[in-house]
Design a protein around this motif. Structure first.
Motif, mmCIF file in Angstrom:
data_model
loop_
_atom_site.group_PDB
_atom_site.id
_atom_site.type_symbol
_atom_site.label_atom_id
_atom_site.label_comp_id
_atom_site.label_asym_id
_atom_site.label_seq_id
_atom_site.Cartn_x
_atom_site.Cartn_y
_atom_site.Cartn_z
ATOM 1 N N VAL A 30 53.962 -2.928 27.462
ATOM 2 C CA VAL A 30 53.650 -1.676 27.521
ATOM 3 C C VAL A 30 52.124 -1.325 27.525
ATOM 4 N N LEU A 31 51.732 -2.163 26.534
ATOM 5 C CA LEU A 31 50.073 -1.856 26.325
ATOM 6 C C LEU A 31 49.429 -2.700 27.084
ATOM 7 N N GLY A 32 49.987 -3.702 28.045
ATOM 8 C CA GLY A 32 49.375 -4.043 28.998
ATOM 9 C C GLY A 32 48.779 -3.152 30.120
ATOM 10 N N SER A 33 49.153 -1.961 30.249
ATOM 11 C CA SER A 33 48.893 -0.927 31.220
ATOM 12 C C SER A 33 47.936 -0.085 30.707
ATOM 13 N N GLY A 34 47.343 -0.377 29.428
ATOM 14 C CA GLY A 34 46.337 0.421 28.901
ATOM 15 C C GLY A 34 46.618 1.074 27.488
ATOM 16 N N PRO A 35 45.789 1.667 26.941
ATOM 17 C CA PRO A 35 46.075 2.507 25.526
ATOM 18 C C PRO A 35 47.089 3.484 25.900
ATOM 19 N N GLN A 36 47.973 3.497 24.632
ATOM 20 C CA GLN A 36 49.098 4.263 24.694
ATOM 21 C C GLN A 36 49.344 4.930 23.310
ATOM 22 N N ARG A 37 49.528 6.004 23.474
ATOM 23 C CA ARG A 37 50.079 6.817 22.031
ATOM 24 C C ARG A 37 51.483 6.377 21.324
ATOM 25 N N PHE A 38 51.734 6.538 20.233
ATOM 26 C CA PHE A 38 52.992 6.128 19.546
ATOM 27 C C PHE A 38 54.106 6.733 20.450
ATOM 28 N N GLY A 39 54.071 7.951 20.634
ATOM 29 C CA GLY A 39 55.149 8.530 21.331
ATOM 30 C C GLY A 39 55.339 8.139 22.673
ATOM 31 N N GLN A 40 54.248 7.927 23.187
ATOM 32 C CA GLN A 40 54.527 7.284 24.842
ATOM 33 C C GLN A 40 55.029 6.236 24.718
ATOM 34 N N ILE A 41 54.887 5.199 23.713
ATOM 35 C CA ILE A 41 55.543 3.852 23.534
ATOM 36 C C ILE A 41 56.883 3.953 23.415
ATOM 37 N N ARG A 42 57.223 5.067 22.554
ATOM 38 C CA ARG A 42 58.633 5.210 22.172
ATOM 39 C C ARG A 42 59.438 5.723 23.257
ATOM 40 N N ARG A 43 58.792 6.471 24.119
ATOM 41 C CA ARG A 43 59.446 6.984 25.468
ATOM 42 C C ARG A 43 59.725 5.770 26.182
ATOM 43 N N MET A 44 58.887 4.960 26.498
ATOM 44 C CA MET A 44 58.808 3.767 27.348
ATOM 45 C C MET A 44 59.841 2.592 26.940
ATOM 46 N N LEU A 45 60.108 2.577 25.612
ATOM 47 C CA LEU A 45 61.047 1.671 25.135
ATOM 48 C C LEU A 45 62.486 2.178 24.639
ATOM 49 N N ASP A 46 63.030 2.635 25.569
ATOM 50 C CA ASP A 46 64.384 2.969 25.120
ATOM 51 C C ASP A 46 65.046 2.239 24.178
ATOM 52 N N GLY A 47 65.586 2.827 22.964
ATOM 53 C CA GLY A 47 66.340 2.273 22.057
ATOM 54 C C GLY A 47 65.962 1.821 20.828
ATOM 55 N N VAL A 48 64.211 2.044 20.717
ATOM 56 C CA VAL A 48 63.465 1.333 19.647
ATOM 57 C C VAL A 48 63.553 2.461 18.648
ATOM 58 N N SER A 49 63.709 2.307 17.357
ATOM 59 C CA SER A 49 63.639 3.372 16.360
ATOM 60 C C SER A 49 62.146 3.613 15.939
ATOM 61 N N GLU A 50 61.645 4.869 15.375
ATOM 62 C CA GLU A 50 60.414 4.803 14.776
ATOM 63 C C GLU A 50 59.945 3.844 14.121
ATOM 64 N N LYS A 51 60.817 3.690 13.071
ATOM 65 C CA LYS A 51 60.512 2.715 12.058
ATOM 66 C C LYS A 51 60.200 1.291 12.516
ATOM 67 N N VAL A 52 61.107 0.797 13.451
ATOM 68 C CA VAL A 52 60.846 -0.617 13.995
ATOM 69 C C VAL A 52 59.631 -0.683 14.827
ATOM 70 N N LEU A 53 59.459 0.632 15.597
ATOM 71 C CA LEU A 53 58.396 0.318 16.449
ATOM 72 C C LEU A 53 57.006 0.301 15.461
ATOM 73 N N ALA A 54 57.035 1.187 14.582
ATOM 74 C CA ALA A 54 55.818 1.227 13.607
ATOM 75 C C ALA A 54 55.744 -0.187 12.883
ATOM 76 N N GLU A 55 56.799 -0.939 12.371
ATOM 77 C CA GLU A 55 56.529 -2.221 11.626
ATOM 78 C C GLU A 55 56.233 -3.275 12.723
ATOM 79 N N ASN A 56 56.676 -3.101 14.043
ATOM 80 C CA ASN A 56 55.931 -4.037 15.135
ATOM 81 C C ASN A 56 54.621 -3.979 15.324
ATOM 82 N N LEU A 57 54.339 -2.832 15.569
ATOM 83 C CA LEU A 57 52.972 -2.549 15.876
ATOM 84 C C LEU A 57 52.068 -2.935 14.685
#
Length: 125
Positions: A30-57
Motif C-alpha cells: 500500500v505504501l509503495g504507491s506513495g504517502p497514505q493517511r491512516f483511513g486510506q490505508i484501512r480502506r485499502m486493507l479490507d479486514g484489518v482492525s484499527e488496533k492491528v493496523l496501528a500496531e503494525n504501522l
C-alpha cells in the motif's frame, strides 16, 4: 522470538522480523504507491482492525522502513510513507509478488506444480 545471535547468522531472520505477520507485507504494498493517511490505508486493507493496523504501522516505523509525518493542522493530518530503507525493501519484495502472480492458479487450487523436485543448496540460518 529470534535472538540477536540468529541475526548474526542470517539476513533472512532480520527481514522476517521486519515484514513477518499477516499485514506488514500488505502495508509495504500500500505504501509503495506513495504517502497514505491512516483511513486510506484501512480502506485499502479490507479486514484489518484499527488496533492491528496501528500496531503494525508502529512496528514498521520503529524498524525504520516507514516514516510518520504529522502536519500541524486542525485537525492534525498524519501521513505514512516509506523511508529510503523501506523503498529498498519494497523493491526486494517485487520478485515475491511476481512469484505469487505466476503461481496464482496453482496456489488457489491448493495443488503443487507437477515438475520434478528442485534441489537447492542448504542455507545456514
Amino acid at each position: 522470538m529470534s535472538s540477536d545471535a540468529d541475526h548474526d547468522v542470517c539476513g533472512m531472520s532480520l527481514a522476517i522480523d521486519v515484514v513477518g505477520g499477516k499485514w506488514r507485507l500488505h502495508l509495504m504494498w500500500v505504501l509503495g504507491s506513495g504517502p497514505q493517511r491512516f483511513g486510506q490505508i484501512r480502506r485499502m486493507l479490507d479486514g484489518v482492525s484499527e488496533k492491528v493496523l496501528a500496531e503494525n504501522l508502529r512496528h514498521l516505523e520503529s524498524t525504520g522502513v516507514v516514516h510518520r509525518e504529522i502536519y500541524p493542522e486542525i485537525p492534525p493530518r498524519v501521513e505514512y510513507s516509506l523511508t529510503d530503507l523501506g523503498e529498498t525493501l519494497r523493491l526486494a519484495l517485487i520478485p515475491l509478488e511476481a512469484w505469487g502472480d505466476a503461481h496464482r492458479t496453482e496456489l488457489a487450487a491448493g495443488t503443487r506444480a507437477q515438475s520434478a523436485p528442485v534441489r537447492t543448496a542448504s542455507v545456514a540460518m
